[in-house]
Scaffold this motif. Structure first.
Motif, PDB file in Angstrom:
ATOM      1  N   LYS A  72      28.263 102.655  30.518  1.00  0.00           N
ATOM      2  CA  LYS A  72      27.544 101.765  30.815  1.00  0.00           C
ATOM      3  C   LYS A  72      26.765 101.575  32.014  1.00  0.00           C
ATOM      4  O   LYS A  72      25.508 101.138  32.244  1.00  0.00           O
ATOM      5  CB  LYS A  72      28.443 100.130  30.647  1.00  0.00           C
ATOM      6  CG  LYS A  72      27.786  99.005  30.958  1.00  0.00           C
ATOM      7  CD  LYS A  72      28.538  97.679  30.647  1.00  0.00           C
ATOM      8  CE  LYS A  72      29.708  97.671  31.566  1.00  0.00           C
ATOM      9  NZ  LYS A  72      30.216  96.369  31.407  1.00  0.00           N
ATOM     10  N   THR A  73      27.461 101.568  33.178  1.00  0.00           N
ATOM     11  CA  THR A  73      26.969 101.881  34.688  1.00  0.00           C
ATOM     12  C   THR A  73      25.918 102.832  34.789  1.00  0.00           C
ATOM     13  O   THR A  73      24.941 102.439  35.521  1.00  0.00           O
ATOM     14  CB  THR A  73      28.192 102.054  35.541  1.00  0.00           C
ATOM     15  OG1 THR A  73      29.132 101.152  35.433  1.00  0.00           O
ATOM     16  CG2 THR A  73      27.434 101.925  37.069  1.00  0.00           C
ATOM     17  N   TYR A  74      26.042 104.029  34.161  1.00  0.00           N
ATOM     18  CA  TYR A  74      24.964 105.152  34.198  1.00  0.00           C
ATOM     19  C   TYR A  74      23.669 104.511  33.468  1.00  0.00           C
ATOM     20  O   TYR A  74      22.689 104.866  34.027  1.00  0.00           O
ATOM     21  CB  TYR A  74      25.875 106.506  33.682  1.00  0.00           C
ATOM     22  CG  TYR A  74      24.855 107.358  34.023  1.00  0.00           C
ATOM     23  CD1 TYR A  74      25.064 108.352  35.194  1.00  0.00           C
ATOM     24  CD2 TYR A  74      23.950 108.068  33.315  1.00  0.00           C
ATOM     25  CE1 TYR A  74      24.388 109.405  35.540  1.00  0.00           C
ATOM     26  CE2 TYR A  74      22.957 109.063  33.523  1.00  0.00           C
ATOM     27  CZ  TYR A  74      23.314 109.793  34.730  1.00  0.00           C
ATOM     28  OH  TYR A  74      22.502 110.792  35.086  1.00  0.00           O
ATOM     29  N   ASP A  80      33.056 102.317  30.555  1.00  0.00           N
ATOM     30  CA  ASP A  80      32.504 101.546  31.605  1.00  0.00           C
ATOM     31  C   ASP A  80      31.551 102.589  32.680  1.00  0.00           C
ATOM     32  O   ASP A  80      30.364 102.053  32.890  1.00  0.00           O
ATOM     33  CB  ASP A  80      33.326 100.991  32.519  1.00  0.00           C
ATOM     34  CG  ASP A  80      32.878  99.937  33.745  1.00  0.00           C
ATOM     35  OD1 ASP A  80      32.428  99.013  33.395  1.00  0.00           O
ATOM     36  OD2 ASP A  80      33.343 100.399  34.816  1.00  0.00           O
ATOM     37  N   SER A  81      32.069 103.673  32.510  1.00  0.00           N
ATOM     38  CA  SER A  81      31.289 104.717  33.247  1.00  0.00           C
ATOM     39  C   SER A  81      29.710 104.969  32.485  1.00  0.00           C
ATOM     40  O   SER A  81      28.667 105.072  33.174  1.00  0.00           O
ATOM     41  CB  SER A  81      31.705 105.988  33.374  1.00  0.00           C
ATOM     42  OG  SER A  81      32.691 106.005  34.202  1.00  0.00           O
ATOM     43  N   SER A  89      37.854 103.424  31.211  1.00  0.00           N
ATOM     44  CA  SER A  89      36.981 103.953  32.429  1.00  0.00           C
ATOM     45  C   SER A  89      35.616 104.696  31.846  1.00  0.00           C
ATOM     46  O   SER A  89      34.715 104.553  32.311  1.00  0.00           O
ATOM     47  CB  SER A  89      37.921 104.848  33.193  1.00  0.00           C
ATOM     48  OG  SER A  89      37.198 105.268  33.974  1.00  0.00           O
ATOM     49  N   GLN A 120      22.796 101.833  33.069  1.00  0.00           N
ATOM     50  CA  GLN A 120      21.875 100.580  33.688  1.00  0.00           C
ATOM     51  C   GLN A 120      20.903 101.347  34.541  1.00  0.00           C
ATOM     52  O   GLN A 120      20.054 100.263  34.888  1.00  0.00           O
ATOM     53  CB  GLN A 120      22.889  99.739  34.158  1.00  0.00           C
ATOM     54  CG  GLN A 120      23.727  98.784  33.074  1.00  0.00           C
ATOM     55  CD  GLN A 120      24.959  98.083  33.591  1.00  0.00           C
ATOM     56  OE1 GLN A 120      25.591  98.498  34.752  1.00  0.00           O
ATOM     57  NE2 GLN A 120      25.446  96.957  32.798  1.00  0.00           N
ATOM     58  N   THR A 121      21.157 102.297  35.110  1.00  0.00           N
ATOM     59  CA  THR A 121      20.297 102.844  36.261  1.00  0.00           C
ATOM     60  C   THR A 121      19.314 104.011  35.872  1.00  0.00           C
ATOM     61  O   THR A 121      18.389 104.134  36.543  1.00  0.00           O
ATOM     62  CB  THR A 121      21.126 103.093  37.632  1.00  0.00           C
ATOM     63  OG1 THR A 121      22.236 103.842  37.184  1.00  0.00           O
ATOM     64  CG2 THR A 121      21.891 101.840  38.143  1.00  0.00           C
ATOM     65  N   GLN A 156      22.870  93.967  27.186  1.00  0.00           N
ATOM     66  CA  GLN A 156      23.675  93.818  28.425  1.00  0.00           C
ATOM     67  C   GLN A 156      23.059  92.292  29.151  1.00  0.00           C
ATOM     68  O   GLN A 156      24.038  91.705  29.497  1.00  0.00           O
ATOM     69  CB  GLN A 156      23.283  94.948  29.446  1.00  0.00           C
ATOM     70  CG  GLN A 156      23.902  96.164  28.849  1.00  0.00           C
ATOM     71  CD  GLN A 156      25.633  95.967  29.060  1.00  0.00           C
ATOM     72  OE1 GLN A 156      26.081  95.727  30.068  1.00  0.00           O
ATOM     73  NE2 GLN A 156      26.164  96.434  27.994  1.00  0.00           N
TER      74      GLN A 156
END
Length: 228
Positions: free
Chosen positions: A83-85, A80-81, A77, A87-88, A198
């Motif tokens: 990576k998601t953060y 993944d957090s 988790s 990305q933006t 990515q």
């Protein structure tokens, strides 16, 4: 600036891991290593990354998770957090890992050390990626992507141990007045290769699904001797 929740989670997980692996990475090293691993155009598993964070040996994660089964989901988790953060948000790393005067701060040096260790851990994959691109793509933008990455890695290597870098290469001292610009370039490069990795992973996973085989052949990961 409010730190994202994953920064606290990372500190907690590292502290937990130190109970079994006292020599595991610091939280700043681990953050750099995770970003570096997420930049690799290959689907590294959380266990692959955790092997590196603990001590760089195969099956370290397996042994650790046998004693801490609840940590498996927590690490997956967390990664993944991050990576998601990223990305933006392309400013957090730059702002969080600041300079200390005209040299890297201790947290920034640790972050760079972790990033570099992860590159060495995945070096064979990067070499395969760049070799494949040069054979398969005539895009001018990609023609020197490996050389530019090498420049970035040298910057990161210098920042990971600035005083030692100055002894080895005294001419670096002439850049003292331009450290803010170099700091900008470093994290612009980190962000570029994160998105590159990515994007390429998404593209190659799609190609692999269509051809029913991976676009990049499987490459065994593992530590290599430093290249600098």
């Amino acid at each position: 600036m409010v730190a994202p929740a994953f920064t606290h989670e990372l500190v907690d997980l590292i502290e937990q891991a130190k109970q079994q692996y006292p020599d595991c990475m610091t939280s700043d090293q681990a953050f750099g290593a995770i970003v570096s691993c997420l930049s690799v155009p290959d689907a590294l598993t959380p266990a692959d990354i955790l092997d590196l964070l603990l001590n760089g040996e195969e099956e370290a994660a397996e042994a650790y998770l046998q004693h801490n089964p609840s940590a498996e989901l927590a690490w997956a988790s967390l990664i993944d957090s991050i990576k998601t953060y990223l990305q933006t948000d392309e400013t957090y790393l730059h702002n969080h890992y600041a300079l200390s005067g005209n040299e890297p701060s201790a947290p920034l040096a640790d972050w760079c050390d972790g990033y570099l260790q992860a590159y060495l851990y995945c070096e064979a994959i990067w070499e395969e990626v760049f070799s494949t691109l040069k054979q398969a793509d005539d895009d001018e933008e990609l023609s020197d992507i490996d050389e530019n990455f090498e420049v970035l890695l040298k910057m990161i290597s210098s920042f990971s141990n600035w005083k030692e870098a100055l002894i080895a290469e005294p001419s670096l001292g002439q850049f003292a007045d331009n450290m803010a610009e170099i700091h900008d370039d470093l994290f612009n490069g980190v962000n570029y290769y994160f998105h590159f990795g990515q994007d390429m992973l998404t593209t190659w996973e799609s190609i692999g699904a269509q051809t029913q085989k991976p676009f990049i052949q499987e490459v065994k990961i593992g530590r290599n001797d430093p290249c600098f």
